[in-house]
Enzyme design. Sequence first.
Site, PDB file in Angstrom:
ATOM      1  CB  THR A 124     -60.194  40.468   0.721  1.00  0.00           C
ATOM      2  OG1 THR A 124     -58.976  39.990   0.329  1.00  0.00           O
ATOM      3  CG2 THR A 124     -59.528  40.658   2.318  1.00  0.00           C
ATOM      4  CG  ASP A 125     -57.965  36.098  -2.016  1.00  0.00           C
ATOM      5  OD1 ASP A 125     -57.726  37.625  -1.890  1.00  0.00           O
ATOM      6  OD2 ASP A 125     -57.445  35.854  -3.043  1.00  0.00           O
ATOM      7  CD  GLU A 126     -55.246  41.735  -0.399  1.00  0.00           C
ATOM      8  OE1 GLU A 126     -54.725  42.369   0.484  1.00  0.00           O
ATOM      9  OE2 GLU A 126     -55.461  42.164  -1.545  1.00  0.00           O
ATOM     10  CE1 TYR A 151     -59.017  46.020   1.984  1.00  0.00           C
ATOM     11  CE2 TYR A 151     -57.791  44.334   1.043  1.00  0.00           C
ATOM     12  CZ  TYR A 151     -58.909  44.836   1.297  1.00  0.00           C
ATOM     13  OH  TYR A 151     -59.949  43.915   0.733  1.00  0.00           O
ATOM     14  CE  LYS A 155     -62.761  43.409   4.123  1.00  0.00           C
ATOM     15  NZ  LYS A 155     -63.887  44.184   3.935  1.00  0.00           N
TER      16      LYS A 155
HETATM   17  P1  NAD Z   1     -64.265  50.267  -3.170  1.00  0.00           P
HETATM   18  O1  NAD Z   1     -63.277  51.045  -2.772  1.00  0.00           O
HETATM   19  O2  NAD Z   1     -64.575  50.255  -4.787  1.00  0.00           O
HETATM   20  O3  NAD Z   1     -65.741  50.773  -2.625  1.00  0.00           O
HETATM   21  C1  NAD Z   1     -65.696  50.871  -1.351  1.00  0.00           C
HETATM   22  C2  NAD Z   1     -67.172  51.742  -0.838  1.00  0.00           C
HETATM   23  O4  NAD Z   1     -67.113  51.973   0.479  1.00  0.00           O
HETATM   24  C3  NAD Z   1     -67.210  53.180  -1.730  1.00  0.00           C
HETATM   25  O5  NAD Z   1     -68.402  53.455  -2.218  1.00  0.00           O
HETATM   26  C4  NAD Z   1     -66.861  54.098  -0.367  1.00  0.00           C
HETATM   27  O6  NAD Z   1     -67.224  55.366  -0.573  1.00  0.00           O
HETATM   28  C5  NAD Z   1     -67.378  53.316   0.835  1.00  0.00           C
HETATM   29  N1  NAD Z   1     -67.038  53.532   1.920  1.00  0.00           N
HETATM   30  C6  NAD Z   1     -65.750  53.516   2.406  1.00  0.00           C
HETATM   31  N2  NAD Z   1     -65.685  53.914   3.693  1.00  0.00           N
HETATM   32  C7  NAD Z   1     -67.055  54.031   4.084  1.00  0.00           C
HETATM   33  C8  NAD Z   1     -67.480  54.457   5.365  1.00  0.00           C
HETATM   34  N3  NAD Z   1     -66.830  54.522   6.781  1.00  0.00           N
HETATM   35  N4  NAD Z   1     -68.778  54.338   5.595  1.00  0.00           N
HETATM   36  C9  NAD Z   1     -69.703  54.163   4.576  1.00  0.00           C
HETATM   37  N5  NAD Z   1     -69.246  53.803   3.379  1.00  0.00           N
HETATM   38  C10 NAD Z   1     -67.947  53.878   2.990  1.00  0.00           C
HETATM   39  O7  NAD Z   1     -64.372  48.765  -2.905  1.00  0.00           O
HETATM   40  P2  NAD Z   1     -64.583  47.507  -3.814  1.00  0.00           P
HETATM   41  O8  NAD Z   1     -63.278  46.989  -4.373  1.00  0.00           O
HETATM   42  O9  NAD Z   1     -65.959  47.550  -4.118  1.00  0.00           O
HETATM   43  O10 NAD Z   1     -64.440  46.496  -2.332  1.00  0.00           O
HETATM   44  C11 NAD Z   1     -65.895  46.287  -1.806  1.00  0.00           C
HETATM   45  C12 NAD Z   1     -65.699  45.226  -0.633  1.00  0.00           C
HETATM   46  O11 NAD Z   1     -65.204  43.860  -1.059  1.00  0.00           O
HETATM   47  C13 NAD Z   1     -64.723  45.468   0.448  1.00  0.00           C
HETATM   48  O12 NAD Z   1     -64.967  44.970   1.799  1.00  0.00           O
HETATM   49  C14 NAD Z   1     -63.256  44.765   0.013  1.00  0.00           C
HETATM   50  O13 NAD Z   1     -62.686  44.349   1.084  1.00  0.00           O
HETATM   51  C15 NAD Z   1     -64.056  43.473  -0.439  1.00  0.00           C
HETATM   52  N6  NAD Z   1     -63.291  42.868  -1.439  1.00  0.00           N
HETATM   53  C16 NAD Z   1     -62.885  43.483  -2.618  1.00  0.00           C
HETATM   54  C17 NAD Z   1     -62.092  42.813  -3.650  1.00  0.00           C
HETATM   55  C18 NAD Z   1     -61.591  43.285  -4.865  1.00  0.00           C
HETATM   56  O14 NAD Z   1     -61.072  42.796  -5.585  1.00  0.00           O
HETATM   57  N7  NAD Z   1     -62.029  44.605  -5.032  1.00  0.00           N
HETATM   58  C19 NAD Z   1     -62.175  41.204  -3.520  1.00  0.00           C
HETATM   59  C20 NAD Z   1     -62.490  40.814  -2.257  1.00  0.00           C
HETATM   60  C21 NAD Z   1     -63.085  41.330  -1.238  1.00  0.00           C
HETATM   61  O1  DAU Z   2     -57.409  39.542  -3.486  1.00  0.00           O
HETATM   62  C1  DAU Z   2     -58.477  40.435  -3.140  1.00  0.00           C
HETATM   63  C2  DAU Z   2     -58.093  41.813  -2.868  1.00  0.00           C
HETATM   64  O2  DAU Z   2     -57.620  42.254  -4.311  1.00  0.00           O
HETATM   65  C3  DAU Z   2     -58.843  42.887  -2.402  1.00  0.00           C
HETATM   66  O3  DAU Z   2     -59.181  42.396  -1.233  1.00  0.00           O
HETATM   67  C4  DAU Z   2     -58.664  44.141  -2.252  1.00  0.00           C
HETATM   68  O4  DAU Z   2     -59.541  45.265  -2.209  1.00  0.00           O
HETATM   69  C5  DAU Z   2     -58.455  44.510  -3.829  1.00  0.00           C
HETATM   70  O5  DAU Z   2     -57.761  45.772  -4.066  1.00  0.00           O
HETATM   71  C6  DAU Z   2     -57.230  43.557  -4.586  1.00  0.00           C
HETATM   72  O6  DAU Z   2     -56.138  43.633  -4.013  1.00  0.00           O
HETATM   73  P1  DAU Z   2     -54.626  43.889  -4.847  1.00  0.00           P
HETATM   74  O7  DAU Z   2     -53.601  44.525  -3.921  1.00  0.00           O
HETATM   75  O8  DAU Z   2     -54.324  42.270  -5.231  1.00  0.00           O
HETATM   76  O9  DAU Z   2     -55.249  44.595  -6.158  1.00  0.00           O
HETATM   77  P2  DAU Z   2     -54.588  45.739  -6.799  1.00  0.00           P
HETATM   78  O10 DAU Z   2     -55.578  45.806  -8.019  1.00  0.00           O
HETATM   79  O11 DAU Z   2     -54.032  46.760  -5.923  1.00  0.00           O
HETATM   80  O12 DAU Z   2     -53.223  44.887  -7.428  1.00  0.00           O
HETATM   81  C7  DAU Z   2     -53.150  43.800  -8.375  1.00  0.00           C
HETATM   82  C8  DAU Z   2     -51.842  43.210  -8.490  1.00  0.00           C
HETATM   83  O13 DAU Z   2     -51.181  44.234  -9.306  1.00  0.00           O
HETATM   84  C9  DAU Z   2     -50.891  43.315  -7.304  1.00  0.00           C
HETATM   85  O14 DAU Z   2     -49.977  42.309  -7.472  1.00  0.00           O
HETATM   86  C10 DAU Z   2     -50.224  44.550  -7.328  1.00  0.00           C
HETATM   87  C11 DAU Z   2     -50.131  44.936  -8.843  1.00  0.00           C
HETATM   88  N1  DAU Z   2     -50.008  46.175  -9.358  1.00  0.00           N
HETATM   89  C12 DAU Z   2     -50.861  47.160  -9.060  1.00  0.00           C
HETATM   90  C13 DAU Z   2     -51.233  48.404  -9.583  1.00  0.00           C
HETATM   91  C14 DAU Z   2     -52.083  49.178  -9.118  1.00  0.00           C
HETATM   92  C15 DAU Z   2     -49.154  46.620 -10.363  1.00  0.00           C
HETATM   93  O15 DAU Z   2     -48.053  45.626 -10.563  1.00  0.00           O
HETATM   94  N2  DAU Z   2     -49.158  47.874 -11.061  1.00  0.00           N
HETATM   95  C16 DAU Z   2     -50.084  48.665 -10.519  1.00  0.00           C
HETATM   96  O16 DAU Z   2     -50.079  49.784 -11.098  1.00  0.00           O
END
Ligand code: NAD
Ligand code: DAU
Length: 344
Positions: A124-126, A151, A155
């Site tokens: 992630t960019d975080e 989190y 990562k």
């Molecule tokens: P998600 O929470 O939707 O899915 C995570 C999956 O991992 C689920 O299916 C869960 O059951 C599985 N999991 C969790 N713990 C596990 C374990 N111990 N063993 C096996 N499986 C397990 O997450 P996502 O949003 O699809 O993110 C996927 C990946 O991408 C993560 O590594 C996250 O850090 C990265 N990422 C997410 C975003 C975003 O915007 N969502 C952006 C950049 C990177």
């Molecule tokens: O940048 C990549 C990341 O993006 C991933 O690594 C994470 O897995 C993914 O969850 C996401 O993280 P954020 O914390 O940015 O995403 P989230 O959807 O939780 O929130 C997006 C923005 O919206 C953040 O500034 C918090 C805000 N927010 C979130 C929720 C759930 C609100 O204002 N209201 C809400 O109800």
Amino acid sequence: MTDLRSILVTGGAGFIGANFVRHVLDHTDASVVVLDKLTYAGDRRTLEGLSPTRCRLVVGDIADATTVDEQVSGCDAVVHFAAESHNDNSLADPSPFVQTNVIGTFQLLEAVRRHGVRFHHVSTDEVYGDLELDDPSRFTESTPYRPSSPYSATKAGSDHLVRAWTRSFGVQATISNCSNNYGPYQHVEKFIPRQITNVIDGVRPRLYGAGANVRDWIHVDDHNAAVLQILTRGRIGQTYLIGADGEKNNREVVEMILDVMGQPRDAYDLVTDRAGHDLRYAIDATTLRTELGWTPRYQDFRAGLAATIDWYRTNEAWWRPQKAATERKYAAAGERPLSGEGAR
Ligand code: NAD
Ligand code: DAU
């Protein structure tokens, strides 16, 4: 292009992983084994309808060395999505984040090292922390690590493990750090699906703080197209930043959701802010674009958002079972309206 016949996708029953599995089945001849623990965020229904001869689900924990060794030994490559992924949950209880994101990644690295298997780590960019709202700069591959939340710290730790295993043990690995994804099958705890499903339920969207925080949105299919290109054509040892120039503040996103869904643009509430809330993320994806020729297909955010809203309207049976419990979790964490109708 590297010939990959069998790909192990960890976390393939989650949001991005499941969309990646579909992308691989549509764009390659490879077969896929999904290794997923099916936590609250994983759902076997997300893989329904996929060819059983090309896609198999193994329910298991990436932190379990025996399970991991067994699955890694039979594949040509691992694409590692599995993680605890939600910042708010990591503030309530960091423990599963350390276990899955750090120990789980460690077990996978040990297995790919033993079996000489190609590894792609999805991050992630975080890990780079945040930027000021008025800072014109963006994250690049050389931005120093400065994670803010439990989190993002786990990562960041997992990224460091991957680099150390590459340098010290010659593991054939690449890393990608992507910005915020949106699209189908995203859990209703996350910002965009939470607000879409709130509006469907007649509940006002909830913005943390003043809604000024900026995220750099990318459609999940664009993220996954980049991951597949990095897996097949990326340089071993290289980190690639993935982003689609999609910066928006949270208020703009909520207003767009309300507008597309036929509601007044100001029909939202401001609620308690997230502790340590990162201000702004922004990605410079020049390396990915120039080295691998990747370009995003979803350039029109409003159109991508409208398609996502349609998906949630059409697929209520998929998200409905999670909705009430998710909202209870936010209420238990102390979320409360600060302004808007809900505060009156
Ligand atoms: P998600 O929470 O939707 O899915 C995570 C999956 O991992 C689920 O299916 C869960 O059951 C599985 N999991 C969790 N713990 C596990 C374990 N111990 N063993 C096996 N499986 C397990 O997450 P996502 O949003 O699809 O993110 C996927 C990946 O991408 C993560 O590594 C996250 O850090 C990265 N990422 C997410 C975003 C975003 O915007 N969502 C952006 C950049 C990177
Ligand atoms: O940048 C990549 C990341 O993006 C991933 O690594 C994470 O897995 C993914 O969850 C996401 O993280 P954020 O914390 O940015 O995403 P989230 O959807 O939780 O929130 C997006 C923005 O919206 C953040 O500034 C918090 C805000 N927010 C979130 C929720 C759930 C609100 O204002 N209201 C809400 O109800």
